[in-house]
Design a protein around this motif. Structure first.
Motif, PDB file in Angstrom:
ATOM      1  N   GLN A  75      24.065  45.070  42.216  1.00 29.85           N
ATOM      2  CA  GLN A  75      22.634  45.100  42.498  1.00 29.85           C
ATOM      3  C   GLN A  75      22.336  44.002  43.507  1.00 29.85           C
ATOM      4  OE1 GLN A  75      20.196  47.212  41.108  1.00 29.85           O
ATOM      5  NE2 GLN A  75      18.846  46.323  42.637  1.00 29.85           N
ATOM      6  N   ARG A  76      21.593  44.341  44.536  1.00 30.61           N
ATOM      7  CA  ARG A  76      21.145  43.343  45.515  1.00 30.61           C
ATOM      8  C   ARG A  76      19.775  42.854  45.072  1.00 30.61           C
ATOM      9  NH1 ARG A  76      21.757  45.490  51.372  1.00 30.61           N
ATOM     10  NH2 ARG A  76      23.412  44.021  51.836  1.00 30.61           N
ATOM     11  N   ILE A  77      19.656  41.548  44.925  1.00 25.61           N
ATOM     12  CA  ILE A  77      18.403  40.941  44.481  1.00 25.61           C
ATOM     13  C   ILE A  77      17.924  39.991  45.573  1.00 25.61           C
ATOM     14  CG2 ILE A  77      17.346  39.421  42.761  1.00 25.61           C
ATOM     15  CD1 ILE A  77      19.325  40.547  40.752  1.00 25.61           C
ATOM     16  N   PRO A  78      16.674  40.127  46.000  1.00 24.10           N
ATOM     17  CA  PRO A  78      16.171  39.192  47.012  1.00 24.10           C
ATOM     18  C   PRO A  78      16.374  37.757  46.550  1.00 24.10           C
ATOM     19  CG  PRO A  78      14.613  40.973  46.691  1.00 24.10           C
ATOM     20  CD  PRO A  78      15.663  41.119  45.610  1.00 24.10           C
ATOM     21  N   ASN A  79      16.849  36.947  47.455  1.00 24.74           N
ATOM     22  CA  ASN A  79      17.143  35.547  47.164  1.00 24.74           C
ATOM     23  C   ASN A  79      15.925  34.840  46.572  1.00 24.74           C
ATOM     24  OD1 ASN A  79      17.531  32.613  47.881  1.00 24.74           O
ATOM     25  ND2 ASN A  79      19.515  33.462  48.465  1.00 24.74           N
ATOM     26  N   LEU A  80      14.744  35.206  47.017  1.00 24.74           N
ATOM     27  CA  LEU A  80      13.528  34.576  46.520  1.00 24.74           C
ATOM     28  C   LEU A  80      13.278  34.875  45.051  1.00 24.74           C
ATOM     29  CD1 LEU A  80      11.185  35.259  49.571  1.00 24.74           C
ATOM     30  CD2 LEU A  80      12.358  33.107  48.986  1.00 24.74           C
ATOM     31  N   ASP A  81      13.858  35.969  44.529  1.00 21.52           N
ATOM     32  CA  ASP A  81      13.636  36.388  43.146  1.00 21.52           C
ATOM     33  C   ASP A  81      14.785  36.023  42.214  1.00 21.52           C
ATOM     34  OD1 ASP A  81      11.254  37.562  43.996  1.00 21.52           O
ATOM     35  OD2 ASP A  81      12.204  39.500  44.344  1.00 21.52           O
ATOM     36  N   LEU A  82      15.851  35.457  42.746  1.00 16.45           N
ATOM     37  CA  LEU A  82      17.030  35.185  41.931  1.00 16.45           C
ATOM     38  C   LEU A  82      16.792  34.022  40.977  1.00 16.45           C
ATOM     39  CD1 LEU A  82      20.078  35.868  41.492  1.00 16.45           C
ATOM     40  CD2 LEU A  82      20.537  33.911  42.981  1.00 16.45           C
ATOM     41  N   PRO A  83      16.912  34.265  39.660  1.00 18.33           N
ATOM     42  CA  PRO A  83      16.820  33.145  38.724  1.00 18.33           C
ATOM     43  C   PRO A  83      18.124  32.348  38.768  1.00 18.33           C
ATOM     44  CG  PRO A  83      17.046  35.225  37.533  1.00 18.33           C
ATOM     45  CD  PRO A  83      17.024  35.549  38.990  1.00 18.33           C
ATOM     46  N   PRO A  85      20.854  29.564  37.272  1.00 17.70           N
ATOM     47  CA  PRO A  85      21.280  29.096  35.949  1.00 17.70           C
ATOM     48  C   PRO A  85      20.836  27.658  35.714  1.00 17.70           C
ATOM     49  CG  PRO A  85      23.141  29.131  37.465  1.00 17.70           C
ATOM     50  CD  PRO A  85      21.968  29.742  38.188  1.00 17.70           C
ATOM     51  N   THR A  86      20.882  27.235  34.458  1.00 16.25           N
ATOM     52  CA  THR A  86      20.495  25.871  34.097  1.00 16.25           C
ATOM     53  C   THR A  86      21.304  24.846  34.873  1.00 16.25           C
ATOM     54  OG1 THR A  86      19.928  26.654  31.899  1.00 16.25           O
ATOM     55  CG2 THR A  86      20.187  24.286  32.157  1.00 16.25           C
ATOM     56  N   SER A  87      22.585  25.110  35.026  1.00 17.19           N
ATOM     57  CA  SER A  87      23.448  24.256  35.856  1.00 17.19           C
ATOM     58  C   SER A  87      23.714  25.021  37.141  1.00 17.19           C
ATOM     59  CB  SER A  87      24.763  23.963  35.146  1.00 17.19           C
ATOM     60  OG  SER A  87      24.536  23.210  33.992  1.00 17.19           O
ATOM     61  N   PRO A  88      22.865  24.834  38.155  1.00 17.03           N
ATOM     62  CA  PRO A  88      22.991  25.613  39.380  1.00 17.03           C
ATOM     63  C   PRO A  88      24.280  25.275  40.133  1.00 17.03           C
ATOM     64  CG  PRO A  88      21.276  23.979  39.620  1.00 17.03           C
ATOM     65  CD  PRO A  88      21.760  23.894  38.216  1.00 17.03           C
ATOM     66  N   PRO A  89      24.761  26.221  40.916  1.00 22.16           N
ATOM     67  CA  PRO A  89      25.987  25.993  41.679  1.00 22.16           C
ATOM     68  C   PRO A  89      25.758  25.027  42.834  1.00 22.16           C
ATOM     69  CG  PRO A  89      25.002  28.042  42.353  1.00 22.16           C
ATOM     70  CD  PRO A  89      24.190  27.536  41.186  1.00 22.16           C
ATOM     71  N   GLU A  90      26.829  24.520  43.352  1.00 26.12           N
ATOM     72  CA  GLU A  90      26.749  23.679  44.538  1.00 26.12           C
ATOM     73  C   GLU A  90      26.088  24.484  45.660  1.00 26.12           C
ATOM     74  OE1 GLU A  90      29.877  21.685  47.640  1.00 26.12           O
ATOM     75  OE2 GLU A  90      30.412  21.718  45.523  1.00 26.12           O
ATOM     76  N   GLY A  91      25.198  23.847  46.383  1.00 25.28           N
ATOM     77  CA  GLY A  91      24.515  24.501  47.495  1.00 25.28           C
ATOM     78  C   GLY A  91      23.229  25.211  47.109  1.00 25.28           C
ATOM     79  N   ALA A  92      22.880  25.211  45.821  1.00 27.94           N
ATOM     80  CA  ALA A  92      21.653  25.891  45.377  1.00 27.94           C
ATOM     81  C   ALA A  92      20.401  25.260  45.976  1.00 27.94           C
ATOM     82  CB  ALA A  92      21.565  25.899  43.852  1.00 27.94           C
ATOM     83  N   GLU A  93      20.518  24.043  46.462  1.00 27.44           N
ATOM     84  CA  GLU A  93      19.359  23.404  47.098  1.00 27.44           C
ATOM     85  C   GLU A  93      18.921  24.164  48.345  1.00 27.44           C
ATOM     86  OE1 GLU A  93      23.062  21.268  48.593  1.00 27.44           O
ATOM     87  OE2 GLU A  93      22.336  21.950  46.657  1.00 27.44           O
ATOM     88  N   TRP A  94      19.832  24.948  48.944  1.00 26.94           N
ATOM     89  CA  TRP A  94      19.453  25.763  50.105  1.00 26.94           C
ATOM     90  C   TRP A  94      18.567  26.926  49.686  1.00 26.94           C
ATOM     91  CZ3 TRP A  94      19.292  24.094  54.753  1.00 26.94           C
ATOM     92  CH2 TRP A  94      20.109  23.023  55.116  1.00 26.94           C
ATOM     93  N   TYR A  98      14.866  27.431  51.216  1.00 21.71           N
ATOM     94  CA  TYR A  98      14.418  28.728  51.728  1.00 21.71           C
ATOM     95  C   TYR A  98      13.105  29.145  51.050  1.00 21.71           C
ATOM     96  CZ  TYR A  98      14.386  33.720  52.784  1.00 21.71           C
ATOM     97  OH  TYR A  98      14.024  34.991  53.178  1.00 21.71           O
ATOM     98  N   ARG A  99      13.032  28.948  49.745  1.00 21.99           N
ATOM     99  CA  ARG A  99      11.804  29.264  49.013  1.00 21.99           C
ATOM    100  C   ARG A  99      10.654  28.387  49.498  1.00 21.99           C
ATOM    101  NH1 ARG A  99      14.636  29.909  43.022  1.00 21.99           N
ATOM    102  NH2 ARG A  99      15.485  31.978  43.432  1.00 21.99           N
ATOM    103  N   HIS A 100      10.932  27.135  49.750  1.00 21.76           N
ATOM    104  CA  HIS A 100       9.918  26.195  50.263  1.00 21.76           C
ATOM    105  C   HIS A 100       9.385  26.695  51.613  1.00 21.76           C
ATOM    106  CE1 HIS A 100       7.995  22.369  51.230  1.00 21.76           C
ATOM    107  NE2 HIS A 100       8.708  22.308  52.349  1.00 21.76           N
ATOM    108  N   TRP A 101      10.287  27.054  52.509  1.00 21.69           N
ATOM    109  CA  TRP A 101       9.899  27.530  53.844  1.00 21.69           C
ATOM    110  C   TRP A 101       9.085  28.815  53.762  1.00 21.69           C
ATOM    111  CZ3 TRP A 101      11.655  32.060  56.337  1.00 21.69           C
ATOM    112  CH2 TRP A 101      11.201  32.218  57.647  1.00 21.69           C
TER     113      TRP A 101
END
Length: 104
Positions: A75-83, A85-94, A98-101
């Motif tokens: 399933q392709r989920i828009p990045n803006l809608d992706l929940p 995890p509690t411990s996000p992966p490396e690079g999740a700050e991007w 993107y959501r901020h922008w």
């Protein structure tokens, strides 16, 4: 994930948008940053179902999506809608930048 300051997010946005002249190029800039920095695969939950985020993709209509898998299903989920995890992966700050922008 500890939320980044507005100043940090603005700096990341500026980095992703270097030499961009319109929104289409900005989206491509963020896609490139996500592709380069987001550690995939990782696990998260979508609508209460555990899935594996396999990769980041850019659609023909310039939407950044994550390709989530569960068994043989995709399933392709828009990045803006992706929940995340509690411990996000490396690079999740991007994703956060993107959501901020985008104003999401």
């Amino acid at each position: 994930m500890k939320s980044l300051s507005r100043k940090a997010l603005d700096a990341m946005v500026a980095e992703a948008m270097v030499d961009c002249y319109h929104d289409s190029e900005c989206v491509t800039g963020f896609y490139t940053m996500l592709e380069d920095h987001l550690a995939v695969p990782f696990q998260t939950s979508v609508l209460g179902v555990d899935v594996t985020v396999a990769k980041v993709d850019l659609t023909d209509d310039e939407t950044i999506v994550t390709v989530c898998t569960r068994g043989r299903s995709r399933q392709r989920i828009p990045n803006l809608d992706l929940p995340l995890p509690t411990s996000p992966p490396e690079g999740a700050e991007w994703i956060e930048a993107y959501r901020h922008w985008s104003g999401a």
